[in-house]
Structures are given as structure tokens and as C-alpha cells.
Design a protein around this motif. Structure first.
Motif, PDB file in Angstrom:
ATOM      1  N   ILE A  39       0.579  -0.887   0.089  1.00 62.13           N
ATOM      2  CA  ILE A  39      -0.481  -0.282   0.067  1.00 62.13           C
ATOM      3  C   ILE A  39       0.687   1.578  -0.341  1.00 62.13           C
ATOM      4  N   VAL A  40       2.054   1.274   0.870  1.00 63.69           N
ATOM      5  CA  VAL A  40       2.806   2.704   0.587  1.00 63.69           C
ATOM      6  C   VAL A  40       3.678   2.836  -0.724  1.00 63.69           C
ATOM      7  N   ILE A  41       3.951   1.613  -1.117  1.00 59.96           N
ATOM      8  CA  ILE A  41       4.574   1.782  -2.269  1.00 59.96           C
ATOM      9  C   ILE A  41       4.007   2.105  -3.488  1.00 59.96           C
ATOM     10  N   ALA A  42       2.337   1.588  -3.724  1.00 58.12           N
ATOM     11  CA  ALA A  42       1.496   2.137  -4.033  1.00 58.12           C
ATOM     12  C   ALA A  42       0.689   3.425  -4.401  1.00 58.12           C
ATOM     13  N   LEU A  43       0.848   3.949  -3.038  1.00 57.18           N
ATOM     14  CA  LEU A  43       0.385   5.520  -2.763  1.00 57.18           C
ATOM     15  C   LEU A  43       1.100   6.579  -3.646  1.00 57.18           C
ATOM     16  N   VAL A  44       2.370   5.588  -3.467  1.00 60.40           N
ATOM     17  CA  VAL A  44       3.907   6.806  -3.759  1.00 60.40           C
ATOM     18  C   VAL A  44       3.832   6.653  -5.668  1.00 60.40           C
ATOM     19  N   CYS A  45       3.580   5.304  -5.770  1.00 64.73           N
ATOM     20  CA  CYS A  45       3.460   5.030  -7.537  1.00 64.73           C
ATOM     21  C   CYS A  45       2.400   5.833  -7.938  1.00 64.73           C
ATOM     22  N   PHE A  46       0.802   5.943  -7.596  1.00 62.56           N
ATOM     23  CA  PHE A  46      -0.010   5.636  -8.768  1.00 62.56           C
ATOM     24  C   PHE A  46      -0.299   6.942  -9.424  1.00 62.56           C
ATOM     25  N   PHE A  47       0.444   7.897  -8.089  1.00 61.60           N
ATOM     26  CA  PHE A  47      -0.141   9.455  -9.110  1.00 61.60           C
ATOM     27  C   PHE A  47       0.697   9.917 -10.015  1.00 61.60           C
ATOM     28  N   PRO A  48       1.957   9.622  -9.953  1.00 63.01           N
ATOM     29  CA  PRO A  48       2.870  10.565 -11.489  1.00 63.01           C
ATOM     30  C   PRO A  48       2.039   9.961 -12.793  1.00 63.01           C
ATOM     31  N   ILE A  49       0.976   8.548 -12.478  1.00 58.02           N
ATOM     32  CA  ILE A  49       0.571   7.600 -13.241  1.00 58.02           C
ATOM     33  C   ILE A  49      -0.855   8.347 -13.614  1.00 58.02           C
ATOM     34  N   VAL A  50      -1.308   8.831 -12.725  1.00 59.57           N
ATOM     35  CA  VAL A  50      -2.543   9.227 -13.164  1.00 59.57           C
ATOM     36  C   VAL A  50      -2.066  10.985 -13.187  1.00 59.57           C
ATOM     37  N   VAL A  51      -1.431  11.519 -13.607  1.00 58.06           N
ATOM     38  CA  VAL A  51      -1.807  12.874 -14.085  1.00 58.06           C
ATOM     39  C   VAL A  51      -1.198  12.814 -15.095  1.00 58.06           C
ATOM     40  N   ALA A  52      -0.396  12.439 -16.045  1.00 55.52           N
ATOM     41  CA  ALA A  52       0.876  11.957 -16.528  1.00 55.52           C
ATOM     42  C   ALA A  52      -0.594  11.400 -17.985  1.00 55.52           C
ATOM     43  N   ALA A  53      -0.581  10.239 -17.282  1.00 53.79           N
ATOM     44  CA  ALA A  53      -2.428   9.586 -18.171  1.00 53.79           C
ATOM     45  C   ALA A  53      -3.252  10.287 -18.719  1.00 53.79           C
ATOM     46  N   LEU A  54      -3.757  11.213 -17.453  1.00 56.52           N
ATOM     47  CA  LEU A  54      -4.951  12.115 -18.173  1.00 56.52           C
ATOM     48  C   LEU A  54      -4.228  13.350 -18.968  1.00 56.52           C
ATOM     49  N   ASP A  55      -3.304  13.357 -18.130  1.00 54.96           N
ATOM     50  CA  ASP A  55      -2.994  14.417 -19.262  1.00 54.96           C
ATOM     51  C   ASP A  55      -2.569  14.101 -20.557  1.00 54.96           C
ATOM     52  N   GLY A  56      -2.265  13.273 -21.196  1.00 53.96           N
ATOM     53  CA  GLY A  56      -2.032  12.539 -21.939  1.00 53.96           C
ATOM     54  C   GLY A  56      -3.111  12.790 -22.998  1.00 53.96           C
ATOM     55  N   PHE A  57      -4.188  12.109 -22.412  1.00 60.30           N
ATOM     56  CA  PHE A  57      -5.533  11.397 -22.834  1.00 60.30           C
ATOM     57  C   PHE A  57      -6.319  13.039 -23.407  1.00 60.30           C
ATOM     58  N   LYS A  58      -5.958  14.064 -22.345  1.00 62.30           N
ATOM     59  CA  LYS A  58      -6.620  15.076 -22.976  1.00 62.30           C
ATOM     60  C   LYS A  58      -6.392  16.729 -23.773  1.00 62.30           C
ATOM     61  N   ASN A  59      -5.155  15.802 -24.077  1.00 62.23           N
ATOM     62  CA  ASN A  59      -3.960  16.576 -25.004  1.00 62.23           C
ATOM     63  C   ASN A  59      -4.257  15.745 -26.956  1.00 62.23           C
ATOM     64  N   THR A  60      -4.916  14.984 -26.798  1.00 64.62           N
ATOM     65  CA  THR A  60      -4.801  13.788 -28.183  1.00 64.62           C
ATOM     66  C   THR A  60      -4.686  14.928 -28.880  1.00 64.62           C
ATOM     67  N   ALA A  61      -4.545  15.068 -29.960  1.00 64.22           N
ATOM     68  CA  ALA A  61      -4.217  16.027 -31.270  1.00 64.22           C
ATOM     69  C   ALA A  61      -5.785  16.801 -31.753  1.00 64.22           C
ATOM     70  N   PRO A  62      -6.484  17.574 -31.732  1.00 62.82           N
ATOM     71  CA  PRO A  62      -7.795  18.285 -31.840  1.00 62.82           C
ATOM     72  C   PRO A  62      -8.252  17.182 -33.444  1.00 62.82           C
ATOM     73  N   GLU A  63      -7.804  17.661 -34.442  1.00 58.98           N
ATOM     74  CA  GLU A  63      -7.550  17.064 -35.682  1.00 58.98           C
ATOM     75  C   GLU A  63      -7.544  15.605 -36.093  1.00 58.98           C
ATOM     76  N   LEU A  64      -6.738  14.429 -34.934  1.00 61.24           N
ATOM     77  CA  LEU A  64      -6.795  13.937 -35.293  1.00 61.24           C
ATOM     78  C   LEU A  64      -7.964  13.426 -34.763  1.00 61.24           C
ATOM     79  N   LYS A  65      -9.070  13.358 -33.475  1.00 66.56           N
ATOM     80  CA  LYS A  65     -10.208  13.115 -33.065  1.00 66.56           C
ATOM     81  C   LYS A  65     -11.435  13.880 -34.024  1.00 66.56           C
ATOM     82  N   TYR A  66     -11.091  14.540 -34.230  1.00 65.41           N
ATOM     83  CA  TYR A  66     -12.498  15.356 -35.480  1.00 65.41           C
ATOM     84  C   TYR A  66     -11.970  14.549 -36.575  1.00 65.41           C
ATOM     85  N   TYR A  67     -11.225  13.737 -37.283  1.00 68.84           N
ATOM     86  CA  TYR A  67     -10.929  12.524 -37.836  1.00 68.84           C
ATOM     87  C   TYR A  67     -11.755  11.942 -37.391  1.00 68.84           C
TER      88      TYR A  67
END
Lengths: 250, 248
Positions: free
Chosen positions: A123-151
Motif C-alpha cells: 500500500i505504501v509503495i502503491a500510494l507513492v507510485c500511482f499519482f504520477p501515472i494518473v497525472v501523466a495519463a490524464l494529461d496524455g488523454f486530454k492532449n490528444t490532437a484535436p484534428e485526429l479526434k475530429y477525423y
């Protein structure tokens, strides 16, 4: 050769710092229990390796297992928050707060709740490890190129197809950045969790060394932790090269 | 009649974008939409593509109303919009993946037909701008739809590449004759490529005029220097200029 060219500078700086440390310790005649010289740390390190290696192995296993669990949890949380923006709005502040809990304080509590087994450590390790992944993944999803999404919309892609065929692959580089941060955190997390009660591990070794004023052994442990973090980082980088094809033009 | 748009209106909040659009595309016909920038051309595409629904009027494809229905047209955007982590071959079968199992053999044959077979396994970053647009066009062709909507596909290319791309498009189209609706703001491009041209007004958009392009096919570059071509170009230019008034 290529590796040397890109990392040579860092190695020179590192050697310079170690050299400086060595000289200062020698000139001032600092006693070894206060601050041992690097040469002493390395020679001691080689001496203890046979008995220390089981500790290293235990911590490595713990760190990797915790990293896997933590990043899997982080990824799943990110996907859920991405699919359900309302949930994201409601829980994102909580996620940030979860990173403000001092682990040193939380860990003893976890042991009271879950005993001395593997669970509280993970639990201790997971607690320090999960956050960077959440932030990075959410940013990645959100920044998906709009023209590709539109296509994809014009092509008639469903939401599921949009995610698996566009958003997820697009977020991979960002996801790997998060994973690299988590990988380096995971070793620290493992050591902290071992401080609180474990039979073996770098954390245990560290506490014992400290209690018996073997500062040189403490430093052996510190250097091992660093080395382990760098190796894990390198491992993630190797995976990244394997998985990310083409290049994203941004 | 393949695509029929009848008296379509569309507004966003207080802004009236499309006042009254009626146009149609026949089977195997190449139709151009020509209008100044900001004339609601992309709104028309959003409506045909099912991303938006019209406030009033009807859009039918093969006599079926298609409001809000996606994936019924082949689409080629202004930006090539290729997926950087997919090879050329993987990119062109993408649309087929959305509806079923991709036919890689057919995709390879298409690449061969247009001389891109050696780039089959290349990533988009390795291609030039013109080549990317060729791949994007093949991708639209492989969507198996009878109507292709091309949204200013060559506007981001340089002059030389553009002319060779126009000739390339015509040569591919003439062997296969799918219906094409082609948005452009270049008079010359519309005249060179299309059978018919709809001239659009600025916002709120209406169809100002329908021009039937009388030039025989197959067409080549020499057409651009003929008297009738130049004459028609001048005529359309004058109409667009009137439309924009002092703004031009």
C-alpha cells in the motif's frame, strides 16, 4: 559508444563530486562514523555484498511488485476519470490530497491496521507510485490532437474505438514519463515500508547499520538505492523504446 | 441522386451560420464547394458527417435521412491527420478496422496502384506533405463509402505540390469515379477538378450560384491556359469579389 557520448558528462560530474568528497574527508580527517570517504564506502560495499544481496533482492522484488500494482491502479483510475469527467471533477482534489499525507506517519498506521505482512508495504509503495501515472495519463488523454479526434468522429468511431485506437496510443509517451517517475519513487517507497518492520531488505539493513553507528554501511545502502532506482528507470526507458513506434509530431 | 441537402439551416446560439443551403451530388460526380473563408463550409461537413444536426431542412444519402449518423462518408481532412504510430498500411486500413476486419491485401493493391508500395511500412513522419495527403486520400477511398468528402485537402501544400496533387487526384478518381464533394477556396482548383461548382456566400451562408464546368475529361494542366478556362475563372472571381465587397 553512443551511451557514453550521451551520459559521459553526467559521469564526469559524478566522479568529480566523489573525488571532491574523498579529498575533503582526507584533508579534514573526518572520522568514518561521521562521514566515511567514498573509497571506504565502495570497499565496504564489496565486502558486504554476499550477505547484503538477499536484502537487495528482497527490496527489488518489493519495489517492482509495488510499482506494478501502483501503476496498474494509477492507469485504471486515470481511465475511469477520463471516461467520467464528472467523477474527475469530484475526486481529482482528493487525489492531490492523497499525496500530501506524510508516508512516514501513514506507514505505522497501516501496520497497525494490516499487520506486518506484505499488504501494508505494498500500500505504501502503491500510494507513492500511482499519482504520477494518473497525472501523466490524464494529461496524455486530454492532449490528444484535436484534428485526429475530429477525423475519428467523421470516420464514425465509437467512444471505445476512440479510446483504444487514438487516445491510449497517443497518451503512451506521456504515460511512460509518469512511469519513469514512479519507478524511481518505488525504491524509496519500498525502503520506507521496510523501516517499519520487515525481516530483510535494504530498509532493514539501513536501520540496523544506523543503530550500530556503521555510517559506512548506511552509505552503502544509500548508494544501492540510487543504483536500483537508476536501473529501474533504465528498464522503463527500454520498454518505452520497444512500445513507442513512429514519432509524434507535436 | 446520392447526396441531397435541402434547405438546411444551422445557427449557433445567436450566430446564424447556414441560412439556406440546398445542393446535391450525383452518383460518380465531382462537385466543388467554393466560398470565402468563414463561409460555413466546415459546418456543412459537420452536418454531412453527422457530428452536428441541422436546425431545419433535410440531408439524405441514397434517399435516407442521415442526420446525426456518423461513418457514412469517406472523409479527407485539411491536415493529413495520419496516426504517427501507425505505418502507412496500418493507417489506410484504420477506417475499415472501425467497421470490421481490415482487408490488407486490397490496401496493398491500392498503394501499388498509386506508386506508394515502397512506403507501406514507413511511418508518417518519414513522408513529405504531398505523400501524406495521398495516403489520407487512399484511406478515404478504402472506407468503402460512395461519397468522399474532401475538406480543402491541398490548401496547406506548396504551389508545385498542389498542382501535381490535383493531377494525381484526377487520375485516381477517373479510374474509379466515386462521388466527391470537394471544399476549396481556390477558384482555379474548383474549375480544374469539378463537374459542378456551388459558390457560397459569406456568413450567413447561402448558395449564391451553381456553375456547370463544361471542360471535357480527362483534363490536364494545359487546360489552365485556355481561353474558356480563363474566362470562367474571371466570371467566378467577379462574383466572389461582389460577395466580399470592399473586404477583398
Amino acid at each position: 559508444m553512443k551511451w557514453l557520448r550521451s551520459n559521459g558528462g553526467a559521469i564526469i560530474v559524478l566522479l568529480f563530486l566523489l573525488g571532491l568528497w574523498e579529498i575533503i574527508v582526507k584533508i579534514t580527517g573526518t572520522p568514518a562514523w561521521l562521514l566515511p570517504a567514498p573509497s571506504q564506502i565502495f570497499s565496504e560495499g564489496f565486502k558486504v555484498i554476499p550477505s547484503f544481496s538477499t536484502d537487495i533482492l528482497a527490496t527489488t522484488k518489493l519495489a517492482i511488485l509495488g510499482l506494478v500494482i501502483g501503476s496498474a491502479a494509477g492507469f485504471i483510475i486515470a481511465v475511469i476519470l477520463h471516461i467520467l469527467p464528472i467523477v474527475q471533477k469530484m475526486t481529482y482534489p482528493l487525489l492531490i490530497l492523497s499525496q500530501n499525507i506524510p508516508i512516514i506517519v501513514l506507514a505505522p498506521l497501516l501496520i497497525i491496521w494490516f499487520g506486518f505482512g506484505l499488504l501494508p508495504k505494498l500500500i505504501v509503495i502503491a500510494l507513492v507510485c500511482f499519482f504520477p501515472i494518473v497525472v501523466a495519463a490524464l494529461d496524455g488523454f486530454k492532449n490528444t490532437a484535436p484534428e485526429l479526434k475530429y477525423y475519428m468522429q467523421m470516420a464514425g468511431a465509437s467512444k471505445t474505438q476512440m479510446f483504444w485506437k487514438l487516445e491510449l496510443p497517443y497518451a503512451l509517451p506521456s504515460l511512460f514519463s509518469g512511469l519513469k517517475i514512479s519507478a524511481t519513487y518505488s525504491v524509496m517507497g519500498a525502503v520506507i515500508s521496510e523501516w517499519l518492520g520487515a525481516k530483510q531488505g535494504i530498509g532493514v539493513y539501513m536501520t540496523l547499520s544506523q543503530a550500530s553507528f556503521r555510517t559506512d554501511h548506511v552509505f552503502v545502502a544509500i548508494f544501492t538505492i540510487m543504483l536500483l532506482s537508476v536501473l529501474l528507470f533504465g528498464l522503463i526507458q527500454a520498454f518505452e523504446k520497444l512500445f513507442i513506434k513512429g514519432k509524434i509530431e507535436r | 441522386m446520392l447526396l441531397n441537402i435541402e434547405h438546411v439551416k444551422k445557427s449557433f446560439a445567436e450566430t446564424e451560420v447556414l441560412r439556406d443551403i440546398s445542393l446535391h451530388v450525383e452518383e460518380g460526380e465531382f462537385v466543388a464547394l467554393l466560398g470565402p473563408s468563414g463561409s460555413g463550409k466546415s459546418t456543412i461537413f459537420n452536418l454531412i458527417g453527422g457530428i452536428m444536426e441541422p436546425d431545419d431542412g433535410a440531408i439524405t444519402l441514397n434517399h435516407k435521412v442521415i442526420h446525426g449518423k456518423r461513418g457514412l462518408i469517406g472523409y479527407m481532412p485539411q491536415q493529413p491527420s495520419l496516426f504517427p504510430w501507425r505505418t502507412v498500411l496500418e493507417n489506410i486500413v484504420l477506417v475499415q478496422e472501425l467497421t470490421g476486419k481490415p482487408n490488407r491485401q486490397e490496401a496493398k493493391e491500392w498503394l501499388e496502384k498509386v506508386g506508394l508500395q515502397e512506403f507501406e511500412n514507413a511511418y508518417p513522419i518519414e513522408l513529405s506533405g504531398g505523400m501524406k495527403q495521398r495516403v489520407a486520400f487512399i484511406r478515404a477511398m478504402l472506407s468503402k463509402q460512395n461519397l468522399l468528402c474532401l475538406d480543402e485537402p491541398f490548401s496547406a501544400l506548396d504551389e508545385f505540390t498542389r498542382i501535381s496533387m490535383q493531377k494525381w487526384l484526377l487520375s485516381v478518381w477517373e479510374t474509379n469515379r466515386k462521388s466527391i464533394l470537394f471544399v476549396t477556396h481556390s477558384i482555379e482548383e474548383a474549375l480544374f477538378l469539378a463537374d459542378r461548382i456551388y459558390i457560397l456566400t459569406k456568413r450567413p451562408t447561402m448558395v449564391k450560384e451553381e456553375v456547370i464546368v463544361p471542360f471535357a475529361r480527362p483534363r490536364d494542366e494545359s487546360l489552365l491556359n485556355t481561353e474558356p478556362f480563363f474566362h470562367l475563372k474571371q466570371k467566378i472571381f467577379k462574383q466572389l469579389k461582389d460577395e466580399l465587397g470592399e473586404g477583398l
